[in-house]
Design a protein around this motif. Structure first.
Motif, PDB file in Angstrom:
ATOM      1  N   CYS A   1       0.758  -1.288   0.076  1.00 14.27           N
ATOM      2  CA  CYS A   1       0.063   0.108  -0.039  1.00 14.27           C
ATOM      3  C   CYS A   1       0.750   1.343   0.192  1.00 14.27           C
ATOM      4  O   CYS A   1       1.826   1.500   1.030  1.00 14.27           O
ATOM      5  CB  CYS A   1      -0.716  -0.107   1.163  1.00 14.27           C
ATOM      6  SG  CYS A   1      -1.808   1.619   1.486  1.00 14.27           S
ATOM      7  N   TRP A   2       0.687   2.063  -0.889  1.00 13.82           N
ATOM      8  CA  TRP A   2       1.767   3.111  -1.218  1.00 13.82           C
ATOM      9  C   TRP A   2       1.252   4.188  -0.176  1.00 13.82           C
ATOM     10  O   TRP A   2       2.077   5.205  -0.087  1.00 13.82           O
ATOM     11  CB  TRP A   2       1.913   3.672  -2.705  1.00 13.82           C
ATOM     12  CG  TRP A   2       2.522   2.585  -3.219  1.00 13.82           C
ATOM     13  CD1 TRP A   2       1.741   2.017  -4.465  1.00 13.82           C
ATOM     14  CD2 TRP A   2       3.885   2.011  -3.211  1.00 13.82           C
ATOM     15  NE1 TRP A   2       2.845   0.981  -5.024  1.00 13.82           N
ATOM     16  CE2 TRP A   2       4.041   0.942  -4.357  1.00 13.82           C
ATOM     17  CE3 TRP A   2       4.916   2.349  -2.646  1.00 13.82           C
ATOM     18  CZ2 TRP A   2       5.113   0.312  -4.253  1.00 13.82           C
ATOM     19  CZ3 TRP A   2       6.042   1.525  -2.724  1.00 13.82           C
ATOM     20  CH2 TRP A   2       6.110   0.313  -3.655  1.00 13.82           C
ATOM     21  N   VAL A   3       0.105   4.433   0.205  1.00 14.36           N
ATOM     22  CA  VAL A   3      -0.521   5.335   1.098  1.00 14.36           C
ATOM     23  C   VAL A   3       0.349   4.983   2.465  1.00 14.36           C
ATOM     24  O   VAL A   3       0.588   6.227   3.179  1.00 14.36           O
ATOM     25  CB  VAL A   3      -1.971   5.350   1.007  1.00 14.36           C
ATOM     26  CG1 VAL A   3      -2.530   6.591   1.997  1.00 14.36           C
ATOM     27  CG2 VAL A   3      -2.481   5.883  -0.223  1.00 14.36           C
ATOM     28  N   ALA A   4       0.245   4.152   3.089  1.00 19.42           N
ATOM     29  CA  ALA A   4       0.954   3.727   4.198  1.00 19.42           C
ATOM     30  C   ALA A   4       1.478   2.198   4.091  1.00 19.42           C
ATOM     31  O   ALA A   4       0.773   1.339   4.192  1.00 19.42           O
ATOM     32  CB  ALA A   4      -0.184   3.399   5.459  1.00 19.42           C
ATOM     33  N   THR A   5       2.852   2.183   3.915  1.00 19.49           N
ATOM     34  CA  THR A   5       3.547   1.016   3.417  1.00 19.49           C
ATOM     35  C   THR A   5       3.320  -0.073   4.385  1.00 19.49           C
ATOM     36  O   THR A   5       3.756  -1.280   4.093  1.00 19.49           O
ATOM     37  CB  THR A   5       4.981   1.390   3.029  1.00 19.49           C
ATOM     38  OG1 THR A   5       5.409   2.025   4.132  1.00 19.49           O
ATOM     39  CG2 THR A   5       5.081   2.000   1.710  1.00 19.49           C
ATOM     40  N   SER A   6       3.220   0.281   5.893  1.00 21.54           N
ATOM     41  CA  SER A   6       3.068  -0.805   6.752  1.00 21.54           C
ATOM     42  C   SER A   6       1.538  -1.197   7.127  1.00 21.54           C
ATOM     43  O   SER A   6       1.579  -2.088   7.840  1.00 21.54           O
ATOM     44  CB  SER A   6       3.682  -0.305   8.153  1.00 21.54           C
ATOM     45  OG  SER A   6       2.806   0.536   8.563  1.00 21.54           O
ATOM     46  N   SER A   7       0.530  -0.774   6.191  1.00 18.97           N
ATOM     47  CA  SER A   7      -0.732  -0.919   6.508  1.00 18.97           C
ATOM     48  C   SER A   7      -1.154  -2.412   6.055  1.00 18.97           C
ATOM     49  O   SER A   7      -0.887  -2.840   4.969  1.00 18.97           O
ATOM     50  CB  SER A   7      -1.684   0.048   5.755  1.00 18.97           C
ATOM     51  OG  SER A   7      -2.838  -0.311   6.069  1.00 18.97           O
ATOM     52  N   PRO A   8      -1.688  -3.083   6.938  1.00 19.16           N
ATOM     53  CA  PRO A   8      -2.208  -4.539   6.483  1.00 19.16           C
ATOM     54  C   PRO A   8      -3.371  -4.579   5.504  1.00 19.16           C
ATOM     55  O   PRO A   8      -3.677  -5.364   4.734  1.00 19.16           O
ATOM     56  CB  PRO A   8      -2.552  -5.178   7.549  1.00 19.16           C
ATOM     57  CG  PRO A   8      -2.751  -4.000   8.615  1.00 19.16           C
ATOM     58  CD  PRO A   8      -2.056  -2.702   8.322  1.00 19.16           C
ATOM     59  N   LYS A   9      -4.170  -3.355   5.420  1.00 20.93           N
ATOM     60  CA  LYS A   9      -5.192  -3.230   4.554  1.00 20.93           C
ATOM     61  C   LYS A   9      -5.200  -2.084   3.736  1.00 20.93           C
ATOM     62  O   LYS A   9      -4.489  -1.001   4.022  1.00 20.93           O
ATOM     63  CB  LYS A   9      -6.633  -3.255   5.348  1.00 20.93           C
ATOM     64  CG  LYS A   9      -6.864  -2.065   6.351  1.00 20.93           C
ATOM     65  CD  LYS A   9      -8.171  -2.084   7.136  1.00 20.93           C
ATOM     66  CE  LYS A   9      -8.687  -0.605   7.333  1.00 20.93           C
ATOM     67  NZ  LYS A   9      -9.834  -0.442   8.180  1.00 20.93           N
ATOM     68  N   CYS A  10      -6.012  -2.039   2.416  1.00 21.53           N
ATOM     69  CA  CYS A  10      -6.239  -0.952   1.756  1.00 21.53           C
ATOM     70  C   CYS A  10      -7.065   0.131   2.337  1.00 21.53           C
ATOM     71  O   CYS A  10      -8.010  -0.143   3.110  1.00 21.53           O
ATOM     72  CB  CYS A  10      -6.585  -1.607   0.393  1.00 21.53           C
ATOM     73  SG  CYS A  10      -7.417  -0.249  -0.649  1.00 21.53           S
ATOM     74  N   LEU A  11      -6.425   1.264   2.036  1.00 23.84           N
ATOM     75  CA  LEU A  11      -7.050   2.522   2.784  1.00 23.84           C
ATOM     76  C   LEU A  11      -8.006   3.411   1.747  1.00 23.84           C
ATOM     77  O   LEU A  11      -8.373   4.620   1.954  1.00 23.84           O
ATOM     78  CB  LEU A  11      -6.161   3.145   3.476  1.00 23.84           C
ATOM     79  CG  LEU A  11      -5.344   2.653   4.305  1.00 23.84           C
ATOM     80  CD1 LEU A  11      -4.092   3.399   4.852  1.00 23.84           C
ATOM     81  CD2 LEU A  11      -6.056   2.445   5.718  1.00 23.84           C
ATOM     82  N   ALA A  12      -8.323   2.897   0.387  1.00 21.38           N
ATOM     83  CA  ALA A  12      -9.019   3.474  -0.585  1.00 21.38           C
ATOM     84  C   ALA A  12     -10.186   3.883  -0.134  1.00 21.38           C
ATOM     85  O   ALA A  12     -10.697   3.452   0.830  1.00 21.38           O
ATOM     86  CB  ALA A  12      -9.146   2.677  -1.646  1.00 21.38           C
ATOM     87  N   VAL A  13     -10.804   5.084  -0.489  1.00 28.24           N
ATOM     88  CA  VAL A  13     -11.809   5.882   0.174  1.00 28.24           C
ATOM     89  C   VAL A  13     -12.893   5.894  -0.771  1.00 28.24           C
ATOM     90  O   VAL A  13     -13.454   5.694  -1.840  1.00 28.24           O
ATOM     91  CB  VAL A  13     -11.326   7.583  -0.283  1.00 28.24           C
ATOM     92  CG1 VAL A  13     -12.633   8.430   0.551  1.00 28.24           C
ATOM     93  CG2 VAL A  13      -9.971   7.685   0.245  1.00 28.24           C
TER      94      VAL A  13
END
Ligand SMILES: Cc1cc2nc3c(=O)[nH]c(=O)nc-3n(C[C@H](O)[C@H](O)[C@H](O)COP(=O)(O)OP(=O)(O)OC[C@H]3O[C@@H](n4cnc5c(N)ncnc54)[C@H](O)[C@@H]3O)c2cc1C
Ligand code: SF4
Length: 343
Positions: A149-161
């Motif tokens: 995830c390029w928005v939060a590289t350590s995020s385990p889930k997608c943060l799309a809006v």
């Protein structure tokens, strides 16, 4: 010109046939997707964000075109946004829904776009809503073809809006949707149609068709929808506020729902709002308290238009204006301010 990928197209003529075709095709390699107006799915297919092997057209399914506006309001999922915007009865009974529909895309797109497609709209992100070649150049992302995830590289889930305008409003109105598959039927609250997960944002199963949406009797309720976007003529929301309030004869709040759009992967309800407002008039003081309650819950990510901090800052004025609009103030001046981003 970007071309569509190859796919099989089927056009069922009844709900039963559509559910059977969907059950069959969604269990096969490549899966299946439904197309209503196609204003989201077709561009996504061109960009290879969604590549179903089979596309099932819903235009010939008469059961998806219901309109009932006595007491509870039922709208078939194939109701176009233009039909909602032009419906004088809806304007009186659910002003907020008409405001939300009227602010989706452009008149041409609203002529094709449906309420069902708007509820099931894909989530959006700067790193995802790009051509195949653009996404390939960054080695794709977790939502499609990649693993980061390029928005939060350590995020385990997608943060799309979540970028649908009508979903926050329908959630605030306490609406429910009916989902039909070859295996049966279920009805759920619009609030339960969504997950806060950019990749799995719908609780709808791939074999289910959203048949209609029902809004409970609106006697005594007022509603409004406000939206922040770069271009006043057309643009996806970068923040949205939907409010529905039930007022008694003394204009005191009996119930109130306040829902934020475009700040997470699903519409977010401000759960404290009803308790704060109950038994009080929609005074400027109460409105300021509700705007303050909404502010910390809106935590937009840096993956849509505008600077993140400014989008968050705009939650207070948007909530304020939406509530003033719902209480019946003339908000023409505030609408111009928001459209011209003079805040
Ligand atoms: C330039 C542009 C600007 C836009 N601006 C906005 C905007 O400001 N706000 C906004 O909310 N949207 C916007 N959109 C997105 C889109 O136009 C709308 O969300 C529209 O309402 C989608 O409806 P549709 O019928 O075209 O959906 P489709 O593209 O046909 O479908 C969208 C999704 O819903 C699914 N689906 C459709 N119908 C059903 C059903 N009955 N049951 C189950 N699944 C179903 C499809 O499989 C697909 O995944 C914009 C699009 C464009 C191209
Ligand atoms: S939030 Fe992350 S995983 Fe989701 S679309 Fe954006 S970059 Fe991709």
């Amino acid at each position: 010109m970007i071309r569509l990928p190859r796919f099989k197209y089927v056009a069922p003529a009844s709900l039963k046939d559509a559910a059977a075709q969907l059950a069959d095709a969604s269990s096969k390699p490549g899966g299946a997707m439904l197309v209503a107006g196609g204003t989201d799915l077709i561009p996504n297919m061109k960009r290879r964000q969604q590549v179903p092997a089979t596309v099932i057209g819903l235009r010939g399914v008469a059961e998806l075109r219901a309109r009932q506006v006595n007491g509870a309001i039922t709208l078939g999922s194939m109701t176009t946004l233009t039909a909602i915007v032009k419906d004088a009865e809806l304007r009186t009974k659910v002003a907020g829904l008409v405001q939300a529909a009227a602010q989706v895309a452009t008149p041409h797109l609203r002529n094709m776009a449906t309420i069902g497609g708007n509820l099931c709209l894909d989530t959006r992100c700067t790193y995802y809503d790009q051509s195949y070649e653009w996404r390939q150049a960054i080695n794709f992302c977790m939502k499609k073809d990649g693993d980061t995830c390029w928005v939060a590289t350590s995020s385990p889930k997608c943060l799309a809006v979540s970028s649908t305008d009508t979903a926050p409003m329908l959630q605030a109105l306490g609406a429910r949707v009916r989902l039909v598959s070859a295996a049966g039927e279920r009805e759920i609250a619009v609030a339960d149609l969504f997950n806060n997960d950019g990749m799995h944002h719908l609780t709808r199963r791939p074999d289910e068709i959203l048949v209609d949406v029902t809004i409970p009797n609106q006697t005594g309720w007022v509603s409004a929808y406000w939206k922040l976007r770069r271009r006043g003529s057309f643009d996806f929301p970068v923040a949205g506020v939907a409010v529905a309030a039930k007022l008694n004869a003394a204009k005191e709040v009996e119930d109130l729902r306040l829902v934020l759009g475009a700040v997470a992967s699903r519409p977010l309800e401000i759960s404290a709002a009803a308790a704060i407002a109950k038994g009080r008039k929609l005074s400027d003081e109460l409105i300021a308290e509700l705007a303050e309650a909404a502010y910390p819950l809106g935590k937009p990510m840096d993956n849509t238009d505008y600077e993140l901090a400014w989008r968050k800052k705009m939650i207070r004025p948007l909530v304020t204006y939406a509530l003033k609009d719902a209480r019946g103030d003339d908000t023409t001046e505030q609408r111009l301010k928001i459209a011209r981003q003079l805040i």
